[in-house]
Scaffold this motif. Structure first.
Motif, PDB file in Angstrom:
ATOM      1  N   VAL A  92      44.000  63.178  43.585  1.00 29.60           N
ATOM      2  CA  VAL A  92      43.238  63.292  44.828  1.00 29.60           C
ATOM      3  C   VAL A  92      42.791  61.899  45.262  1.00 29.60           C
ATOM      4  O   VAL A  92      42.261  61.136  44.454  1.00 29.60           O
ATOM      5  CB  VAL A  92      42.023  64.222  44.632  1.00 29.60           C
ATOM      6  CG1 VAL A  92      41.202  64.287  45.902  1.00 29.60           C
ATOM      7  CG2 VAL A  92      42.486  65.613  44.214  1.00 29.60           C
ATOM      8  N   HIS A  93      43.021  61.586  46.541  1.00 28.08           N
ATOM      9  CA  HIS A  93      42.696  60.259  47.067  1.00 28.08           C
ATOM     10  C   HIS A  93      41.462  60.324  47.955  1.00 28.08           C
ATOM     11  O   HIS A  93      41.327  61.241  48.772  1.00 28.08           O
ATOM     12  CB  HIS A  93      43.894  59.703  47.843  1.00 28.08           C
ATOM     13  CG  HIS A  93      45.100  59.503  46.987  1.00 28.08           C
ATOM     14  ND1 HIS A  93      45.866  60.559  46.537  1.00 28.08           N
ATOM     15  CD2 HIS A  93      45.667  58.386  46.466  1.00 28.08           C
ATOM     16  CE1 HIS A  93      46.850  60.089  45.781  1.00 28.08           C
ATOM     17  NE2 HIS A  93      46.753  58.775  45.714  1.00 28.08           N
ATOM     18  N   ILE A  94      40.582  59.345  47.784  1.00 28.17           N
ATOM     19  CA  ILE A  94      39.328  59.305  48.535  1.00 28.17           C
ATOM     20  C   ILE A  94      39.156  57.914  49.150  1.00 28.17           C
ATOM     21  O   ILE A  94      39.858  56.976  48.761  1.00 28.17           O
ATOM     22  CB  ILE A  94      38.127  59.613  47.613  1.00 28.17           C
ATOM     23  CG1 ILE A  94      38.049  58.575  46.469  1.00 28.17           C
ATOM     24  CG2 ILE A  94      38.237  61.025  47.046  1.00 28.17           C
ATOM     25  CD1 ILE A  94      36.812  58.722  45.595  1.00 28.17           C
ATOM     26  N   GLU A 151      53.333  52.991  39.949  1.00 27.87           N
ATOM     27  CA  GLU A 151      52.272  53.974  40.095  1.00 27.87           C
ATOM     28  C   GLU A 151      50.996  53.490  39.390  1.00 27.87           C
ATOM     29  O   GLU A 151      51.051  52.699  38.453  1.00 27.87           O
ATOM     30  CB  GLU A 151      52.699  55.319  39.497  1.00 27.87           C
ATOM     31  CG  GLU A 151      53.967  55.901  40.089  1.00 27.87           C
ATOM     32  CD  GLU A 151      55.216  55.357  39.434  1.00 27.87           C
ATOM     33  OE1 GLU A 151      55.109  54.414  38.604  1.00 27.87           O
ATOM     34  OE2 GLU A 151      56.305  55.856  39.745  1.00 27.87           O
ATOM     35  N   SER A 152      49.863  54.062  39.823  1.00 21.55           N
ATOM     36  CA  SER A 152      48.558  53.638  39.319  1.00 21.55           C
ATOM     37  C   SER A 152      48.407  53.843  37.804  1.00 21.55           C
ATOM     38  O   SER A 152      49.042  54.707  37.204  1.00 21.55           O
ATOM     39  CB  SER A 152      47.454  54.425  40.027  1.00 21.55           C
ATOM     40  OG  SER A 152      47.609  55.815  39.779  1.00 21.55           O
ATOM     41  N   THR A 153      47.551  53.030  37.233  1.00 19.56           N
ATOM     42  CA  THR A 153      47.091  53.232  35.859  1.00 19.56           C
ATOM     43  C   THR A 153      46.274  54.525  35.831  1.00 19.56           C
ATOM     44  O   THR A 153      45.451  54.740  36.712  1.00 19.56           O
ATOM     45  CB  THR A 153      46.159  52.068  35.455  1.00 19.56           C
ATOM     46  OG1 THR A 153      46.863  50.831  35.615  1.00 19.56           O
ATOM     47  CG2 THR A 153      45.650  52.220  34.030  1.00 19.56           C
ATOM     48  N   THR A 209      52.868  73.140  37.109  1.00 22.81           N
ATOM     49  CA  THR A 209      52.075  72.783  35.930  1.00 22.81           C
ATOM     50  C   THR A 209      51.717  71.300  35.900  1.00 22.81           C
ATOM     51  O   THR A 209      50.989  70.865  35.026  1.00 22.81           O
ATOM     52  CB  THR A 209      52.873  73.100  34.666  1.00 22.81           C
ATOM     53  OG1 THR A 209      54.197  72.573  34.838  1.00 22.81           O
ATOM     54  CG2 THR A 209      52.961  74.594  34.433  1.00 22.81           C
ATOM     55  N   ASP A 210      52.235  70.516  36.856  1.00 22.80           N
ATOM     56  CA  ASP A 210      52.003  69.064  36.864  1.00 22.80           C
ATOM     57  C   ASP A 210      50.973  68.755  37.951  1.00 22.80           C
ATOM     58  O   ASP A 210      51.301  68.783  39.140  1.00 22.80           O
ATOM     59  CB  ASP A 210      53.342  68.357  37.132  1.00 22.80           C
ATOM     60  CG  ASP A 210      53.301  66.888  36.774  1.00 22.80           C
ATOM     61  OD1 ASP A 210      52.264  66.427  36.263  1.00 22.80           O
ATOM     62  OD2 ASP A 210      54.303  66.201  37.023  1.00 22.80           O
ATOM     63  N   PRO A 211      49.728  68.453  37.572  1.00 21.98           N
ATOM     64  CA  PRO A 211      48.643  68.347  38.560  1.00 21.98           C
ATOM     65  C   PRO A 211      48.759  67.130  39.481  1.00 21.98           C
ATOM     66  O   PRO A 211      49.502  66.189  39.205  1.00 21.98           O
ATOM     67  CB  PRO A 211      47.389  68.251  37.690  1.00 21.98           C
ATOM     68  CG  PRO A 211      47.861  67.753  36.372  1.00 21.98           C
ATOM     69  CD  PRO A 211      49.262  68.235  36.199  1.00 21.98           C
ATOM     70  N   GLU A 227      49.184  50.979  47.971  1.00 21.70           N
ATOM     71  CA  GLU A 227      49.540  49.701  47.344  1.00 21.70           C
ATOM     72  C   GLU A 227      50.441  49.907  46.130  1.00 21.70           C
ATOM     73  O   GLU A 227      51.139  48.985  45.714  1.00 21.70           O
ATOM     74  CB  GLU A 227      48.270  48.927  46.968  1.00 21.70           C
ATOM     75  CG  GLU A 227      47.595  49.344  45.655  1.00 21.70           C
ATOM     76  CD  GLU A 227      46.757  50.610  45.803  1.00 21.70           C
ATOM     77  OE1 GLU A 227      47.086  51.476  46.644  1.00 21.70           O
ATOM     78  OE2 GLU A 227      45.780  50.746  45.046  1.00 21.70           O
ATOM     79  N   THR A 228      50.441  51.127  45.567  1.00 19.67           N
ATOM     80  CA  THR A 228      51.263  51.365  44.368  1.00 19.67           C
ATOM     81  C   THR A 228      52.657  51.841  44.772  1.00 19.67           C
ATOM     82  O   THR A 228      53.636  51.108  44.651  1.00 19.67           O
ATOM     83  CB  THR A 228      50.592  52.420  43.462  1.00 19.67           C
ATOM     84  OG1 THR A 228      50.365  53.619  44.214  1.00 19.67           O
ATOM     85  CG2 THR A 228      49.285  51.903  42.907  1.00 19.67           C
ATOM     86  N   VAL A 229      52.726  53.096  45.245  1.00 25.47           N
ATOM     87  CA  VAL A 229      53.979  53.673  45.760  1.00 25.47           C
ATOM     88  C   VAL A 229      53.584  54.572  46.922  1.00 25.47           C
ATOM     89  O   VAL A 229      52.399  54.861  47.105  1.00 25.47           O
ATOM     90  CB  VAL A 229      54.716  54.496  44.667  1.00 25.47           C
ATOM     91  CG1 VAL A 229      55.071  53.617  43.466  1.00 25.47           C
ATOM     92  CG2 VAL A 229      53.892  55.705  44.208  1.00 25.47           C
TER      93      VAL A 229
HETATM   94  O1  TXA Z   1      49.923  55.348  42.250  1.00 28.39           O
HETATM   95  C1  TXA Z   1      49.839  56.560  42.181  1.00 28.39           C
HETATM   96  O2  TXA Z   1      49.143  57.131  41.334  1.00 28.39           O
HETATM   97  C2  TXA Z   1      50.631  57.388  43.205  1.00 28.39           C
HETATM   98  C3  TXA Z   1      50.016  57.150  44.583  1.00 28.39           C
HETATM   99  C4  TXA Z   1      50.628  58.012  45.656  1.00 28.39           C
HETATM  100  O3  TXA Z   1      48.627  57.345  44.510  1.00 28.39           O
HETATM  101  N1  TXA Z   1      50.630  58.775  42.841  1.00 28.39           N
HETATM  102  C5  TXA Z   1      51.331  59.261  41.780  1.00 28.39           C
HETATM  103  O4  TXA Z   1      51.249  60.634  41.651  1.00 28.39           O
HETATM  104  O5  TXA Z   1      51.968  58.560  41.040  1.00 28.39           O
HETATM  105  P1  TXA Z   1      52.196  61.473  40.685  1.00 28.39           P
HETATM  106  O6  TXA Z   1      51.872  62.886  40.987  1.00 28.39           O
HETATM  107  O7  TXA Z   1      53.591  61.065  40.880  1.00 28.39           O
HETATM  108  O8  TXA Z   1      51.681  61.147  39.265  1.00 28.39           O
HETATM  109  C6  TXA Z   1      50.395  61.587  38.901  1.00 28.39           C
HETATM  110  C7  TXA Z   1      50.286  61.838  37.431  1.00 28.39           C
HETATM  111  C8  TXA Z   1      51.139  62.984  36.963  1.00 28.39           C
HETATM  112  O9  TXA Z   1      51.874  62.567  35.827  1.00 28.39           O
HETATM  113  C9  TXA Z   1      50.127  64.057  36.575  1.00 28.39           C
HETATM  114  O10 TXA Z   1      50.551  64.780  35.455  1.00 28.39           O
HETATM  115  C10 TXA Z   1      48.891  63.240  36.270  1.00 28.39           C
HETATM  116  O11 TXA Z   1      48.928  62.177  37.179  1.00 28.39           O
HETATM  117  N2  TXA Z   1      47.656  63.993  36.484  1.00 28.39           N
HETATM  118  C11 TXA Z   1      47.177  64.491  37.637  1.00 28.39           C
HETATM  119  N3  TXA Z   1      46.053  65.198  37.424  1.00 28.39           N
HETATM  120  C12 TXA Z   1      45.800  65.143  36.103  1.00 28.39           C
HETATM  121  C13 TXA Z   1      44.796  65.672  35.260  1.00 28.39           C
HETATM  122  N4  TXA Z   1      43.799  66.418  35.730  1.00 28.39           N
HETATM  123  N5  TXA Z   1      44.869  65.403  33.934  1.00 28.39           N
HETATM  124  C14 TXA Z   1      45.860  64.652  33.426  1.00 28.39           C
HETATM  125  N6  TXA Z   1      46.859  64.119  34.187  1.00 28.39           N
HETATM  126  C15 TXA Z   1      46.829  64.367  35.496  1.00 28.39           C
END
Ligand code: TXA
Ligand code: MG
Length: 332
Positions: free
Chosen positions: A67-69, A180-182, A62-64, A35-37
């Motif tokens: 995880v989707h459930i 993207e999600s909050t 380095t950019d984590p 629903e987000t992207v």
């Molecule tokens: O809406 C969303 O969140 C989308 C959809 C696909 O679920 N996903 C998304 O993922 O936007 P991404 O990887 O583009 O952004 C995730 C952010 C990144 O900035 C990452 O640094 C942060 O989440 N993140 C992930 N794990 C983290 C953690 N353990 N601690 C802090 N930030 C974290």
């Protein structure tokens, strides 16, 4: 010219979902709708699949990853939730909210970038939920765009950006939220922090948690910690074309500008409009603006413009999330 795409786009039939779930269990990656992207999904418990996610996106290790459930029991499998996490999960999931919590041992270091916390979310897209259920494992999925580029909100966007590197894309239609999600850091439930604004606002979080929610990442004690916090990469979600941000735009500005400047209003202006005038939502509705923002940026990025002028939105809540993405698009 971008390299030729090898990705096939699949409709969400029962047969296709079963086929795609099998591929994910074998460690393959694919574009998935939410629903987000759109996300680039792989088995979150398979380190090799997770390493491939970083390679396909060109994303620093380095950019984590998030995880989707699809059910609450899976939350306890991968994270150690506290009462604040349950409160937010019950109120907002499935939905555009990601929780940062202490991780369980089964989560590979690839997912968490070596850290001891994990990001978890239950997406509100029926096809993504059915896929998760069919796989029976949590799926790691960052946004399905090359690192640093604008997030995808359609299956075609995924193909445009990553189609030369992946074989499968599940088509779930245009994303309903579009941002993207909050992300909220709940490692210390007494001091929740908003790490990335999204459709679930700081006021929503405050109401559900019954306490104020600080904005921005906790001050880092080390460089490593800085990298673990999202949103610190200021330039993100950026088109290649130069972008300039304005508090407000007028038609007079657009009318007197060079034709290779694009002018993007929040609401469709009234009157006769020059060809280089665009808008995010015909009525200026904020949900519409959020939903259309990324496809508008992608469209104008292909339009041969020298400069894209963007108008900020007024207000709180969703406006905070939209303005955050506008600022990032404009950051050099
Ligand atoms: O809406 C969303 O969140 C989308 C959809 C696909 O679920 N996903 C998304 O993922 O936007 P991404 O990887 O583009 O952004 C995730 C952010 C990144 O900035 C990452 O640094 C942060 O989440 N993140 C992930 N794990 C983290 C953690 N353990 N601690 C802090 N930030 C974290
Ligand atoms: Mg992303």
């Amino acid at each position: 010219m971008p390299p030729a795409s090898r990705a096939k786009i699949y409709r969400g039939t029962t047969r296709n979902l079963r086929f795609l779930a099998g591929k994910l269990r074998q460690g393959e990656l694919m574009g998935v709708p939410s629903e987000t992207v759109y996300g680039l999904a792989g088995d979150a418990l398979n380190p090799r699949a997770c390493r491939r996610i970083f390679a396909v996106k060109g994303r620093p290790r380095t950019d984590p990853l998030i995880v989707h459930i699809h059910q609450l029991e899976q939350l306890e499998l991968i994270a150690r939730p506290n009462p604040a996490a349950y409160a937010l999960a019950k109120a907002c999931w499935p939905g555009p909210l990601t929780l940062i919590l202490p991780k369980q041992d089964c989560v590979p270091a690839e997912v968490t970038a070596g850290g001891d916390s994990v990001a978890v979310r239950m997406p509100a897209h029926p096809l993504f939920l059915r896929l998760l259920q069919a796989v029976g494992r949590p799926l790691a999925a960052p946004s399905a765009n090359p690192f640093g580029y604008v997030s995808p909100t359609t299956a075609e966007h995924v193909r445009d950006g990553l189609g030369h590197r992946i074989d499968y894309i599940l088509d779930g239609g245009p994303a309903k939220v579009g941002l993207e999600s909050t992300i909220v850091d709940l490692r210390d439930p007494a001091r929740p922090r908003l790490l990335r604004p999204g459709a679930i606002s700081r006021a929503d979080l405050r109401r559900i948690l019954g306490r104020p929610v600080a904005a921005g990442p906790r001050r880092a004690a080390s460089k490593q910690q800085v990298l673990l916090a999202p949103g610190l990469l200021r330039r993100h979600y950026s088109p290649r074309t130069r972008v300039r941000l304005h508090e407000q735009l007028t038609l007079a500005q657009a009318a007197s500008s060079k034709p290779d400047h694009a002018w993007v209003f929040v609401k469709k202006p009234e009157g006769r409009l020059p060809a280089n005038v665009f808008w995010l939502d015909a009525k200026g509705d904020l949900r519409g603006a959020a939903r259309h923002l990324f496809s508008r940026l992608r469209q104008l990025d292909r339009g041969g413009y020298a400069l894209i002028h963007l108008e900020q939105v007024a207000g709180a809540g969703l406006a905070e999330a939209i303005n955050d993405r506008l600022r990032r698009a404009a950051a050099r």
